[in-house]
Scaffold this motif. Structure first.
Motif, PDB file in Angstrom:
ATOM      1  N   ARG A   1       0.838  -1.227  -0.151  1.00 65.07           N
ATOM      2  CA  ARG A   1      -0.051   0.133   0.052  1.00 65.07           C
ATOM      3  C   ARG A   1       0.957   1.195   0.021  1.00 65.07           C
ATOM      4  O   ARG A   1       0.689   1.962  -0.712  1.00 65.07           O
ATOM      5  CB  ARG A   1      -0.898  -0.118   1.204  1.00 65.07           C
ATOM      6  CG  ARG A   1      -2.076  -1.042   1.138  1.00 65.07           C
ATOM      7  CD  ARG A   1      -3.168  -0.455   2.064  1.00 65.07           C
ATOM      8  NE  ARG A   1      -2.663  -0.774   3.542  1.00 65.07           N
ATOM      9  CZ  ARG A   1      -2.601  -1.827   4.080  1.00 65.07           C
ATOM     10  NH1 ARG A   1      -3.290  -3.066   3.700  1.00 65.07           N
ATOM     11  NH2 ARG A   1      -2.173  -1.879   5.566  1.00 65.07           N
ATOM     12  N   ARG A   2       1.962   1.317   0.783  1.00 59.94           N
ATOM     13  CA  ARG A   2       2.748   2.330   0.822  1.00 59.94           C
ATOM     14  C   ARG A   2       3.574   2.693  -0.440  1.00 59.94           C
ATOM     15  O   ARG A   2       3.596   3.864  -0.978  1.00 59.94           O
ATOM     16  CB  ARG A   2       4.043   2.161   2.005  1.00 59.94           C
ATOM     17  CG  ARG A   2       4.888   3.138   2.074  1.00 59.94           C
ATOM     18  CD  ARG A   2       4.074   4.508   2.809  1.00 59.94           C
ATOM     19  NE  ARG A   2       4.947   5.479   3.082  1.00 59.94           N
ATOM     20  CZ  ARG A   2       4.689   6.630   2.629  1.00 59.94           C
ATOM     21  NH1 ARG A   2       3.540   6.954   2.185  1.00 59.94           N
ATOM     22  NH2 ARG A   2       5.393   7.683   2.672  1.00 59.94           N
TER      23      ARG A   2
ATOM     24  N   SER B   1       3.879   5.654  -5.464  1.00 58.27           N
ATOM     25  CA  SER B   1       3.729   5.620  -6.844  1.00 58.27           C
ATOM     26  C   SER B   1       2.645   6.883  -7.336  1.00 58.27           C
ATOM     27  O   SER B   1       3.036   7.329  -8.335  1.00 58.27           O
ATOM     28  CB  SER B   1       3.178   4.214  -7.462  1.00 58.27           C
ATOM     29  OG  SER B   1       3.289   4.170  -8.720  1.00 58.27           O
ATOM     30  N   THR B   2       1.578   6.653  -6.595  1.00 59.96           N
ATOM     31  CA  THR B   2       0.607   7.558  -7.019  1.00 59.96           C
ATOM     32  C   THR B   2       0.916   8.959  -6.859  1.00 59.96           C
ATOM     33  O   THR B   2       0.759  10.026  -7.641  1.00 59.96           O
ATOM     34  CB  THR B   2      -0.742   7.462  -6.236  1.00 59.96           C
ATOM     35  OG1 THR B   2      -0.971   6.021  -6.266  1.00 59.96           O
ATOM     36  CG2 THR B   2      -1.998   8.314  -6.574  1.00 59.96           C
ATOM     37  N   GLN B   3       1.703   9.255  -5.782  1.00 64.36           N
ATOM     38  CA  GLN B   3       2.254  10.795  -5.472  1.00 64.36           C
ATOM     39  C   GLN B   3       3.237  11.144  -6.821  1.00 64.36           C
ATOM     40  O   GLN B   3       3.450  12.180  -6.992  1.00 64.36           O
ATOM     41  CB  GLN B   3       3.114  10.674  -4.208  1.00 64.36           C
ATOM     42  CG  GLN B   3       2.115  10.527  -3.051  1.00 64.36           C
ATOM     43  CD  GLN B   3       2.612  10.654  -1.510  1.00 64.36           C
ATOM     44  OE1 GLN B   3       3.789  10.468  -1.445  1.00 64.36           O
ATOM     45  NE2 GLN B   3       1.727  10.265  -0.556  1.00 64.36           N
TER      46      GLN B   3
ATOM     47  N   GLU C   1       2.439   1.899  -3.521  1.00 72.24           N
ATOM     48  CA  GLU C   1       1.289   2.129  -4.158  1.00 72.24           C
ATOM     49  C   GLU C   1       1.047   3.720  -4.073  1.00 72.24           C
ATOM     50  O   GLU C   1       0.774   4.576  -5.025  1.00 72.24           O
ATOM     51  CB  GLU C   1       0.144   1.332  -4.224  1.00 72.24           C
ATOM     52  CG  GLU C   1       0.010  -0.132  -4.683  1.00 72.24           C
ATOM     53  CD  GLU C   1      -1.237  -0.868  -4.357  1.00 72.24           C
ATOM     54  OE1 GLU C   1      -1.972  -0.453  -3.549  1.00 72.24           O
ATOM     55  OE2 GLU C   1      -1.026  -2.198  -4.594  1.00 72.24           O
ATOM     56  N   ASP C   2       0.896   4.194  -2.795  1.00 71.46           N
ATOM     57  CA  ASP C   2       0.628   5.632  -2.460  1.00 71.46           C
ATOM     58  C   ASP C   2       1.796   6.554  -2.942  1.00 71.46           C
ATOM     59  O   ASP C   2       1.660   7.309  -3.368  1.00 71.46           O
ATOM     60  CB  ASP C   2       0.633   5.678  -0.825  1.00 71.46           C
ATOM     61  CG  ASP C   2      -0.754   5.059  -0.259  1.00 71.46           C
ATOM     62  OD1 ASP C   2      -1.483   4.827  -1.153  1.00 71.46           O
ATOM     63  OD2 ASP C   2      -0.718   4.999   0.838  1.00 71.46           O
TER      64      ASP C   2
ATOM     65  N   ASP D   1       3.506   9.944  -9.480  1.00 73.78           N
ATOM     66  CA  ASP D   1       2.656  10.175 -10.867  1.00 73.78           C
ATOM     67  C   ASP D   1       2.125  11.608 -10.708  1.00 73.78           C
ATOM     68  O   ASP D   1       2.125  12.368 -11.614  1.00 73.78           O
ATOM     69  CB  ASP D   1       1.608   9.103 -11.196  1.00 73.78           C
ATOM     70  CG  ASP D   1       2.078   7.715 -11.336  1.00 73.78           C
ATOM     71  OD1 ASP D   1       3.333   7.595 -11.741  1.00 73.78           O
ATOM     72  OD2 ASP D   1       1.598   6.723 -11.411  1.00 73.78           O
ATOM     73  N   ALA D   2       1.659  12.025  -9.758  1.00 73.84           N
ATOM     74  CA  ALA D   2       1.021  13.343  -9.403  1.00 73.84           C
ATOM     75  C   ALA D   2       1.942  14.407  -9.691  1.00 73.84           C
ATOM     76  O   ALA D   2       1.750  15.475 -10.452  1.00 73.84           O
ATOM     77  CB  ALA D   2       0.167  13.485  -8.275  1.00 73.84           C
TER      78      ALA D   2
ATOM     79  N   GLN E   1       4.990  14.069 -11.286  1.00 77.79           N
ATOM     80  CA  GLN E   1       5.420  14.061 -12.451  1.00 77.79           C
ATOM     81  C   GLN E   1       4.390  14.714 -13.584  1.00 77.79           C
ATOM     82  O   GLN E   1       4.958  15.475 -14.632  1.00 77.79           O
ATOM     83  CB  GLN E   1       5.494  12.637 -13.146  1.00 77.79           C
ATOM     84  CG  GLN E   1       6.793  12.582 -14.274  1.00 77.79           C
ATOM     85  CD  GLN E   1       7.246  10.983 -14.077  1.00 77.79           C
ATOM     86  OE1 GLN E   1       6.620  10.128 -13.523  1.00 77.79           O
ATOM     87  NE2 GLN E   1       8.503  11.106 -14.916  1.00 77.79           N
TER      88      GLN E   1
END
Length: 127
Positions: free
Chosen positions: A100-101, A106-108, A103-104, A110-111, A113
């Motif tokens: 989960r960490r 990775s999402t951050q 994934e979090d 992506d945001a 970038q």
């Protein structure tokens, strides 16, 4: 401690050699003293007798001890199995938390970038 070996029972013949027990038992290697608890009655047993006569009592005592040991081994097996399950659940929980960490993060990334634009190279891709 036994100071003196008593004579065998009077009026009985040895089942092995047919001699008078009162005369031969005290010199026989099979004439032994036992001090234990009868596995059938729970009563203390302290007496001299022929090893051949003790055999059945000792077999019962051995069987009883074997059964107790089997029960304890089974309890231990159950405890180890429960600990193994708990450890597996704990490891799975840690793994899920890490995933989960990641994934979090990775999402951050992506945001960030997306905000920085396609030309910004924030993280190098690992092949």
């Amino acid at each position: 401690m036994i100071d003196q070996i008593p004579d065998g029972p009077k009026g009985k013949k040895c089942h092995r050699n047919g001699k008078d027990c009162a005369r031969v038992c005290r010199t026989c290697v099979l004439w032994v003293h036992l001090d234990l608890v009868d596995p059938q009655t729970g009563e203390p047993v302290r007496r001299w007798d022929c090893s051949d006569k003790w055999a059945n009592l000792l077999r019962l005592k051995g069987l009883q001890e074997t059964e107790r040991a089997a029960i304890e081994v089974n309890k231990l097996r159950n405890e180890v199995a429960a600990m193994k399950r708990e450890l597996g659940q704990a490891v799975a929980g840690v793994g899920n938390t890490v995933m989960r960490r990641v994934e979090d993060l990775s999402t951050q990334v992506d945001a960030v970038q997306a905000i920085a634009g396609p030309s910004a190279k924030l993280i190098e891709q690992v092949p």
